[in-house]
Design a protein around this motif. Structure first.
Motif, PDB file in Angstrom:
ATOM      1  N   SER A 158     -65.954  87.403 100.400  1.00 33.35           N
ATOM      2  CA  SER A 158     -65.089  88.209  99.871  1.00 33.35           C
ATOM      3  C   SER A 158     -65.035  88.154  97.805  1.00 33.35           C
ATOM      4  CB  SER A 158     -64.774  89.833  99.887  1.00 33.35           C
ATOM      5  OG  SER A 158     -63.752  89.288 100.139  1.00 33.35           O
ATOM      6  N   TRP A 161     -67.777  85.964  96.155  1.00 32.87           N
ATOM      7  CA  TRP A 161     -68.695  87.279  94.945  1.00 32.87           C
ATOM      8  C   TRP A 161     -67.759  87.561  93.620  1.00 32.87           C
ATOM      9  CZ3 TRP A 161     -73.285  88.590  95.053  1.00 32.87           C
ATOM     10  CH2 TRP A 161     -73.640  90.597  94.437  1.00 32.87           C
ATOM     11  N   THR A 224     -70.412  93.791 106.875  1.00 36.61           N
ATOM     12  CA  THR A 224     -70.924  92.756 105.902  1.00 36.61           C
ATOM     13  C   THR A 224     -70.918  93.549 104.904  1.00 36.61           C
ATOM     14  OG1 THR A 224     -72.974  92.450 105.316  1.00 36.61           O
ATOM     15  CG2 THR A 224     -72.122  91.116 106.778  1.00 36.61           C
ATOM     16  N   VAL A 227     -68.073  93.017 102.292  1.00 35.77           N
ATOM     17  CA  VAL A 227     -67.601  91.219 101.485  1.00 35.77           C
ATOM     18  C   VAL A 227     -68.310  91.907  99.470  1.00 35.77           C
ATOM     19  CG1 VAL A 227     -68.293  89.486 101.058  1.00 35.77           C
ATOM     20  CG2 VAL A 227     -68.532  90.405 103.422  1.00 35.77           C
ATOM     21  N   PHE A 228     -69.111  92.749  99.942  1.00 32.64           N
ATOM     22  CA  PHE A 228     -69.391  93.127  97.767  1.00 32.64           C
ATOM     23  C   PHE A 228     -68.685  94.153  97.407  1.00 32.64           C
ATOM     24  CE2 PHE A 228     -73.000  91.352 100.721  1.00 32.64           C
ATOM     25  CZ  PHE A 228     -73.393  90.030 100.145  1.00 32.64           C
ATOM     26  N   PRO A 231     -64.607  93.273  96.608  1.00 38.13           N
ATOM     27  CA  PRO A 231     -64.293  93.210  95.408  1.00 38.13           C
ATOM     28  C   PRO A 231     -64.694  93.976  93.952  1.00 38.13           C
ATOM     29  CG  PRO A 231     -66.247  91.816  96.467  1.00 38.13           C
ATOM     30  CD  PRO A 231     -65.643  93.031  97.655  1.00 38.13           C
ATOM     31  N   TYR A 246     -58.434  88.030  94.384  1.00 39.47           N
ATOM     32  CA  TYR A 246     -59.192  87.430  95.540  1.00 39.47           C
ATOM     33  C   TYR A 246     -58.472  87.819  96.870  1.00 39.47           C
ATOM     34  CZ  TYR A 246     -60.813  84.964  91.211  1.00 39.47           C
ATOM     35  OH  TYR A 246     -61.589  84.922  90.536  1.00 39.47           O
ATOM     36  N   SER A 249     -59.116  90.953  98.154  1.00 36.63           N
ATOM     37  CA  SER A 249     -60.162  91.093  98.529  1.00 36.63           C
ATOM     38  C   SER A 249     -60.803  90.592  99.989  1.00 36.63           C
ATOM     39  CB  SER A 249     -61.332  90.939  97.864  1.00 36.63           C
ATOM     40  OG  SER A 249     -61.077  91.236  96.405  1.00 36.63           O
ATOM     41  N   CYS A 250     -59.539  89.264 100.370  1.00 34.17           N
ATOM     42  CA  CYS A 250     -60.027  88.857 101.461  1.00 34.17           C
ATOM     43  C   CYS A 250     -59.545  89.587 102.349  1.00 34.17           C
ATOM     44  CB  CYS A 250     -59.530  86.912 101.073  1.00 34.17           C
ATOM     45  SG  CYS A 250     -59.581  86.578 102.993  1.00 34.17           S
ATOM     46  N   THR A 253     -61.322  93.355 103.466  1.00 35.83           N
ATOM     47  CA  THR A 253     -62.477  92.988 103.676  1.00 35.83           C
ATOM     48  C   THR A 253     -62.169  92.809 104.726  1.00 35.83           C
ATOM     49  OG1 THR A 253     -63.629  92.144 101.570  1.00 35.83           O
ATOM     50  CG2 THR A 253     -64.487  91.534 103.741  1.00 35.83           C
TER      51      THR A 253
END
Length: 268
Positions: A158, A161, A224, A227-228, A231, A246, A249-250, A253
């Motif tokens: 993530s 992206w 998944t 993952v998009f 972010p 960042y 997001s990790c 996700t």
């Protein structure tokens, strides 16, 4: 000839190996690689591989303690704590700062994210996420040994992206070098594609009596989506990304993927 090639490889390691060593140093507290000077340029592309490795450490400890008779409740707690320890709390710290920034509003969000002290919203966010992760692992039970590496791996895609699709929020910052050295999503995702092939090969030999492969496939594909989405949501909400988002997001996700896999995977 092979000896000469290996000697040259280790005496003058290629840039990708130095970046991998840099990712190892940046994303974990594990010992540095001997003989290879880390390079901190295109290290983000190796984040998912590092995540998969951390997940493998988690499940190794899980299996060892399980054999020694430890209950699932203890294993879930230790697994989450181990992930935080191995990463030095890097991504969780980013989650705290990002939550504080969002709570402060757009005018004060950068000021709140820079503050080294955890605010009330950030503290509540980290507690909630840890509890949710533990709950998901308890639901997964022994299938956590499958879900943990998957979630740890995809959680770290993530940020790739986010780096690709959104501007960096500050002129300076710990994560700005990711954006400065970025070569595009399709190039930076290549190491992750290699890991996906490895994961697919491993799971293809899992006995049908342990798990229905179709459920694993569907659960992973559905998993998944965050993952998009994550972010994208953070990037639109903050007006871009930085090192903290960042990390957020990790973590977000990874957490959502554990929840989704908890819905699809069942012990048979």
């Amino acid at each position: 000839m092979l000896f000469r090639a290996l000697k040259k490889f280790f005496l003058i390691p290629p840039n990708w190996l130095k970046d991998f060593a840099g990712a190892w140093v940046f994303y974990t507290i594990l010992p540095h690689w001997p003989g290879i000077k880390p390079q901190f340029k295109r290290i983000a592309r190796f984040g998912p591989a590092i995540g998969f490795f951390i997940g493998c450490i988690q499940i190794t400890i899980w299996l060892i303690l399980s054999k020694l008779g430890w209950p699932t409740e203890s294993l879930a707690l230790i697994s989450v704590a181990l992930a935080i320890y191995l990463t030095g709390g890097l991504h969780f710290d980013g989650l705290i700062d990002t939550a504080d920034g969002i709570a402060a509003g757009q005018e004060k969000q950068m000021e709140a994210m820079k503050d080294s002290n955890a605010g009330a919203i950030g503290s509540l966010a980290i507690i909630a996420i840890i509890l949710i992760q533990i709950s998901a692992l308890l639901k997964l039970n022994n299938l956590s040994i499958i879900a943990i590496p998957i979630a740890s791996f995809f959680g770290r895609i993530s940020p790739l992206w986010a780096i690709d699709k959104f501007p960096y929020l500050k002129d300076k910052g710990m994560g700005k070098f990711h954006k400065d050295n970025w070569k595009g999503f399709l190039k930076e995702i290549i190491p992750s594609l290699i890991i996906i092939v490895i994961i697919s090969t491993i799971f293809s030999i899992i006995p049908e009596t342990k798990i229905v492969r179709f459920n694993l496939l569907i659960g992973t594909l559905v998993g998944t989506i965050p993952v998009f989405l994550i972010p994208n949501w953070l990037g639109n909400r903050l007006g871009g990304h930085n090192g903290d988002s960042y990390g957020a997001s990790c973590v977000l996700t990874e957490t959502l993927m554990l929840i989704i896999l908890g819905f699809f995977l069942e012990v048979y």
